[in-house]
Design a protein around this motif. Structure first.
Motif, PDB file in Angstrom:
ATOM      1  N   ALA A   1      49.308 -82.724   1.951  1.00  0.00           N
ATOM      2  CA  ALA A   1      49.846 -81.693   2.843  1.00  0.00           C
ATOM      3  C   ALA A   1      50.545 -80.612   2.023  1.00  0.00           C
ATOM      4  CB  ALA A   1      50.819 -82.311   3.835  1.00  0.00           C
ATOM      5  N   GLY A   2      50.123 -79.369   2.211  1.00  0.00           N
ATOM      6  CA  GLY A   2      50.717 -78.251   1.486  1.00  0.00           C
ATOM      7  C   GLY A   2      50.129 -78.012   0.112  1.00  0.00           C
ATOM      8  N   GLU A   3      49.141 -78.821  -0.297  1.00  0.00           N
ATOM      9  CA  GLU A   3      48.511 -78.672  -1.607  1.00  0.00           C
ATOM     10  C   GLU A   3      47.059 -78.217  -1.456  1.00  0.00           C
ATOM     11  OE1 GLU A   3      48.731 -82.183  -3.980  1.00  0.00           O
ATOM     12  OE2 GLU A   3      50.840 -82.583  -3.509  1.00  0.00           O
ATOM     13  N   ASP A   4      46.473 -77.836  -2.577  1.00  0.00           N
ATOM     14  CA  ASP A   4      45.038 -77.555  -2.611  1.00  0.00           C
ATOM     15  C   ASP A   4      44.298 -78.876  -2.462  1.00  0.00           C
ATOM     16  OD1 ASP A   4      42.447 -76.831  -3.097  1.00  0.00           O
ATOM     17  OD2 ASP A   4      42.730 -76.329  -5.217  1.00  0.00           O
ATOM     18  N   ALA A   5      43.495 -79.005  -1.399  1.00  0.00           N
ATOM     19  CA  ALA A   5      42.841 -80.279  -1.105  1.00  0.00           C
ATOM     20  C   ALA A   5      41.326 -80.210  -1.234  1.00  0.00           C
ATOM     21  CB  ALA A   5      43.220 -80.737   0.299  1.00  0.00           C
ATOM     22  N   LEU A   6      40.792 -79.157  -1.839  1.00  0.00           N
ATOM     23  CA  LEU A   6      39.336 -78.992  -1.915  1.00  0.00           C
ATOM     24  C   LEU A   6      38.706 -80.080  -2.786  1.00  0.00           C
ATOM     25  CD1 LEU A   6      39.025 -75.117  -2.290  1.00  0.00           C
ATOM     26  CD2 LEU A   6      38.721 -76.497  -0.226  1.00  0.00           C
ATOM     27  N   LEU A   7      37.667 -80.699  -2.254  1.00  0.00           N
ATOM     28  CA  LEU A   7      36.924 -81.710  -3.004  1.00  0.00           C
ATOM     29  C   LEU A   7      35.707 -81.121  -3.708  1.00  0.00           C
ATOM     30  CD1 LEU A   7      37.059 -84.758  -0.569  1.00  0.00           C
ATOM     31  CD2 LEU A   7      38.387 -84.376  -2.663  1.00  0.00           C
ATOM     32  N   ALA A   8      35.462 -79.843  -3.509  1.00  0.00           N
ATOM     33  CA  ALA A   8      34.350 -79.158  -4.173  1.00  0.00           C
ATOM     34  C   ALA A   8      34.754 -77.709  -4.392  1.00  0.00           C
ATOM     35  CB  ALA A   8      33.073 -79.247  -3.340  1.00  0.00           C
ATOM     36  N   VAL A   9      34.096 -77.061  -5.333  1.00  0.00           N
ATOM     37  CA  VAL A   9      34.320 -75.639  -5.582  1.00  0.00           C
ATOM     38  C   VAL A   9      32.996 -74.917  -5.383  1.00  0.00           C
ATOM     39  CG1 VAL A   9      36.276 -75.935  -7.126  1.00  0.00           C
ATOM     40  CG2 VAL A   9      33.964 -76.010  -8.056  1.00  0.00           C
ATOM     41  N   GLU A  10      33.075 -73.719  -4.857  1.00  0.00           N
ATOM     42  CA  GLU A  10      31.880 -72.953  -4.520  1.00  0.00           C
ATOM     43  C   GLU A  10      31.497 -72.050  -5.682  1.00  0.00           C
ATOM     44  OE1 GLU A  10      30.199 -70.435  -0.678  1.00  0.00           O
ATOM     45  OE2 GLU A  10      32.350 -70.591  -1.033  1.00  0.00           O
ATOM     46  N   THR A  11      30.232 -72.110  -6.086  1.00  0.00           N
ATOM     47  CA  THR A  11      29.677 -71.204  -7.084  1.00  0.00           C
ATOM     48  C   THR A  11      28.549 -70.418  -6.437  1.00  0.00           C
ATOM     49  OG1 THR A  11      27.969 -72.726  -7.919  1.00  0.00           O
ATOM     50  CG2 THR A  11      30.184 -72.941  -8.842  1.00  0.00           C
ATOM     51  N   GLN A  12      27.973 -69.470  -7.200  1.00  0.00           N
ATOM     52  CA  GLN A  12      26.880 -68.670  -6.648  1.00  0.00           C
ATOM     53  C   GLN A  12      25.621 -69.503  -6.451  1.00  0.00           C
ATOM     54  OE1 GLN A  12      26.443 -65.361  -9.333  1.00  0.00           O
ATOM     55  NE2 GLN A  12      28.131 -64.218  -8.417  1.00  0.00           N
ATOM     56  N   ILE A  13      25.524 -70.629  -7.147  1.00  0.00           N
ATOM     57  CA  ILE A  13      24.313 -71.440  -7.088  1.00  0.00           C
ATOM     58  C   ILE A  13      24.481 -72.637  -6.155  1.00  0.00           C
ATOM     59  CG2 ILE A  13      22.681 -72.817  -8.428  1.00  0.00           C
ATOM     60  CD1 ILE A  13      23.400 -71.107 -10.850  1.00  0.00           C
ATOM     61  N   ALA A  14      25.562 -73.389  -6.337  1.00  0.00           N
ATOM     62  CA  ALA A  14      25.728 -74.620  -5.564  1.00  0.00           C
ATOM     63  C   ALA A  14      27.198 -75.005  -5.531  1.00  0.00           C
ATOM     64  CB  ALA A  14      24.898 -75.745  -6.181  1.00  0.00           C
ATOM     65  N   LEU A  15      27.517 -76.010  -4.728  1.00  0.00           N
ATOM     66  CA  LEU A  15      28.856 -76.586  -4.731  1.00  0.00           C
ATOM     67  C   LEU A  15      28.977 -77.562  -5.893  1.00  0.00           C
ATOM     68  CD1 LEU A  15      29.546 -77.408  -0.965  1.00  0.00           C
ATOM     69  CD2 LEU A  15      30.192 -75.376  -2.253  1.00  0.00           C
ATOM     70  N   MET A  16      30.120 -77.551  -6.533  1.00  0.00           N
ATOM     71  CA  MET A  16      30.386 -78.444  -7.650  1.00  0.00           C
ATOM     72  C   MET A  16      31.599 -79.310  -7.316  1.00  0.00           C
ATOM     73  SD  MET A  16      27.993 -77.471  -9.714  1.00  0.00           S
ATOM     74  CE  MET A  16      28.435 -78.245 -11.268  1.00  0.00           C
ATOM     75  N   GLN A  17      31.601 -80.529  -7.813  1.00  0.00           N
ATOM     76  CA  GLN A  17      32.725 -81.423  -7.585  1.00  0.00           C
ATOM     77  C   GLN A  17      33.993 -80.847  -8.195  1.00  0.00           C
ATOM     78  OE1 GLN A  17      31.403 -85.078  -9.331  1.00  0.00           O
ATOM     79  NE2 GLN A  17      29.716 -85.352  -7.885  1.00  0.00           N
ATOM     80  N   SER A  18      35.096 -80.926  -7.458  1.00  0.00           N
ATOM     81  CA  SER A  18      36.366 -80.383  -7.938  1.00  0.00           C
ATOM     82  C   SER A  18      37.104 -81.420  -8.775  1.00  0.00           C
ATOM     83  CB  SER A  18      37.231 -79.956  -6.755  1.00  0.00           C
ATOM     84  OG  SER A  18      37.669 -81.104  -6.039  1.00  0.00           O
ATOM     85  N   ALA A  19      38.199 -80.980  -9.401  1.00  0.00           N
ATOM     86  CA  ALA A  19      39.033 -81.896 -10.180  1.00  0.00           C
ATOM     87  C   ALA A  19      39.623 -82.979  -9.274  1.00  0.00           C
ATOM     88  CB  ALA A  19      40.145 -81.126 -10.884  1.00  0.00           C
ATOM     89  N   LEU A  20      39.969 -82.617  -8.038  1.00  0.00           N
ATOM     90  CA  LEU A  20      40.495 -83.607  -7.103  1.00  0.00           C
ATOM     91  C   LEU A  20      39.446 -84.657  -6.762  1.00  0.00           C
ATOM     92  CD1 LEU A  20      42.740 -84.621  -5.225  1.00  0.00           C
ATOM     93  CD2 LEU A  20      41.897 -83.024  -3.484  1.00  0.00           C
ATOM     94  N   PHE A  21      38.198 -84.226  -6.609  1.00  0.00           N
ATOM     95  CA  PHE A  21      37.130 -85.194  -6.346  1.00  0.00           C
ATOM     96  C   PHE A  21      37.008 -86.169  -7.510  1.00  0.00           C
ATOM     97  CE2 PHE A  21      32.856 -86.844  -6.693  1.00  0.00           C
ATOM     98  CZ  PHE A  21      32.579 -87.242  -5.397  1.00  0.00           C
ATOM     99  N   GLU A  22      37.103 -85.664  -8.729  1.00  0.00           N
ATOM    100  CA  GLU A  22      37.017 -86.534  -9.899  1.00  0.00           C
ATOM    101  C   GLU A  22      38.160 -87.549  -9.887  1.00  0.00           C
ATOM    102  OE1 GLU A  22      34.504 -86.586 -11.752  1.00  0.00           O
ATOM    103  OE2 GLU A  22      33.535 -84.720 -11.133  1.00  0.00           O
ATOM    104  N   GLU A  23      39.349 -87.121  -9.456  1.00  0.00           N
ATOM    105  CA  GLU A  23      40.470 -88.051  -9.331  1.00  0.00           C
ATOM    106  C   GLU A  23      40.159 -89.136  -8.308  1.00  0.00           C
ATOM    107  OE1 GLU A  23      44.636 -86.782  -9.093  1.00  0.00           O
ATOM    108  OE2 GLU A  23      43.904 -84.731  -9.368  1.00  0.00           O
ATOM    109  N   LEU A  24      39.599 -88.719  -7.173  1.00  0.00           N
ATOM    110  CA  LEU A  24      39.260 -89.667  -6.114  1.00  0.00           C
ATOM    111  C   LEU A  24      38.208 -90.656  -6.586  1.00  0.00           C
ATOM    112  CD1 LEU A  24      39.342 -90.666  -3.177  1.00  0.00           C
ATOM    113  CD2 LEU A  24      37.722 -88.844  -2.593  1.00  0.00           C
TER     114      LEU A  24
END
Length: 412
Positions: free
Chosen positions: A166-189
């Motif tokens: 709550a109140g933090e960046d919670a994105l599990l993926a990041v958007e690029t021009q080509i595709a979605l990529m796993q975020s640092a938070l996803f790697e933690e999960l």
């Protein structure tokens, strides 16, 4: 010089001043050329062998179906039979404030503490509960209510791992021009899941963890693919909570944004309030319905009620009680159909202003029958042929309505 004369600089500054400016620029360019290879002292570095990065290895391979001969057929794996399958993604949607976060936390406790979930048996195991909706204090309050209702203790929750974003960046993926990529938070999960080997991962909520436009079909499928890859890799169920779109809310389907959300997940549950034409007779009542089930049947419903901070399943009539309730609904339906027809008030089998279950449920002589019960009665009566679709009016004003079989239907 021609350019300087054409632009008027030669006339304004004089030819000598223009020539001086040109000489100054040429000298500076030779001393500090824009491209290093143009310098007199430039020496290219020796080139080594060209390194080609290999493509990442895939775990999947082609194989012949004949190779399956003689191998035991793996049983279907469920976290909750008929509702939440293992090794895939289940989308659990509901409008804000209906209680889906609480119900999901109840499931997490049931899996970790080996208790039932709304009357259903849940497989046991560790759980990771990731929420961007509720802070730590709210999680504590809700867990206390759940443990009290289940007669359990905090010591029974050693297998439940919580994290509030709550109140933090919670994105599990990041958007690029080509595709979605796993975020640092996803790697933690993923790393945490590798350590704990959970039976269930809960992600609350979709709006906080998904980075792209919810109507972008390609990105939606990529994101669900990322989560499904996590479910397969860690051999667990992933329960992703989300809100329905306005269309999904009004239609009762619970769909969200692009249809790719519904098409990409293997199972979809929907938690809704029980209301008739906006009237909510019991604000504590909910219904959990199966909107999609690739591995089971759809349309199943569980009636729930909020009591002392948790949801409990309401006892459903069975045997003779169920038959009696069904018979009552059919009797009331036919009675009100006759009453309204005699008054020249036609009702329809299609949702709209004259929808029969809605009209009958709000009638003073409905005898307490709900819109849901009257719809079931209508379906049963149509199935047995006791009521039919007739028409009234003519030409452009012709309309259809429900009538008893064999009655004077007018123009059919």
């Amino acid at each position: 010089m021609e350019a300087a004369q054409w632009s008027g600089l030669a006339q304004e500054d004089g030819p000598e001043a223009v020539r001086a400016t040109i000489r100054s620029g040429l000298t500076a360019g030779l001393q500090e050329p824009e491209h290093p290879q143009d310098r007199p002292d430039y020496r290219p570095a020796p080139r080594g062998p060209t390194i080609i990065q290999p493509a990442p290895a895939r775990e999947s391979q082609f194989y012949s179906a004949a190779s399956l001969k003689g191998k035991p057929v793996p049983p279907r794996q469920w976290l909750v039979h008929g509702l939440v399958p293992q090794k895939t993604v289940t989308l659990f949607s509901g409008d804000g404030g209906t209680g889906k976060s609480l119900l999901a936390l109840q499931l997490a406790v049931a899996v970790a503490a080996q208790t039932a979930w709304i009357g259903k048996t849940a497989n046991t195991g560790r759980v990771i509960f990731l929420t961007a909706e509720d802070d730590d204090d709210e999680l504590h309050r809700r867990l206390d209510d759940i443990l009290r209702a289940e007669h359990r203790d905090y010591g029974d929750l050693s297998g439940l791992t919580l994290r509030s974003l709550a109140g933090e960046d919670a994105l599990l993926a990041v958007e690029t021009q080509i595709a979605l990529m796993q975020s640092a938070l996803f790697e933690e999960l993923d790393k945490r899941a590798a350590e704990e080997a959970p039976a269930l991962i809960v992600i609350d909520t979709l709006a906080d963890v998904y980075p792209a436009n919810e109507n972008d079909r390609a990105k939606v499928r990529q994101f669900v693919g990322i989560l499904r890859g996590l479910a397969i890799k860690r051999k667990c169920a992933v329960l992703m909570l989300g809100h329905p779109s306005l269309t999904g809310l009004n239609s009762g389907t619970g769909t969200s944004g692009s249809t790719a959300w519904n098409n990409s997940v293997r199972s979809r549950l929907y938690l809704a309030r029980i209301s008739d034409n906006g009237f909510e007779p019991d604000p504590d009542a909910r219904v959990l319905s199966t909107k999609k089930a690739n591995y089971g049947r759809t349309g199943d419903e569980i009636n729930l009620k909020w009591e002392a901070g948790v949801f409990v399943a309401e006892a459903q009539p069975t045997g003779l009680d169920a038959l009696a309730a069904g018979a009552k609904g059919e009797r009331v339906f036919l009675k009100l159909l006759d009453t309204l027809t005699a008054q020249g008030r036609y009702v329809s089998a299609s949702p709209g202003p004259t929808y029969a279950p809605t009209q009958f449920a709000s009638h003073p002589e409905a005898e307490g029958c709900t819109k849901r019960a009257l719809k079931s009665a209508m379906d049963a009566l149509f199935g047995r042929g006791e009521i039919v679709i007739a028409s009234h009016g003519s030409g452009a004003k012709a309309r259809s309505h429900i009538a008893r079989k064999g009655a004077d239907h007018g123009q059919e």
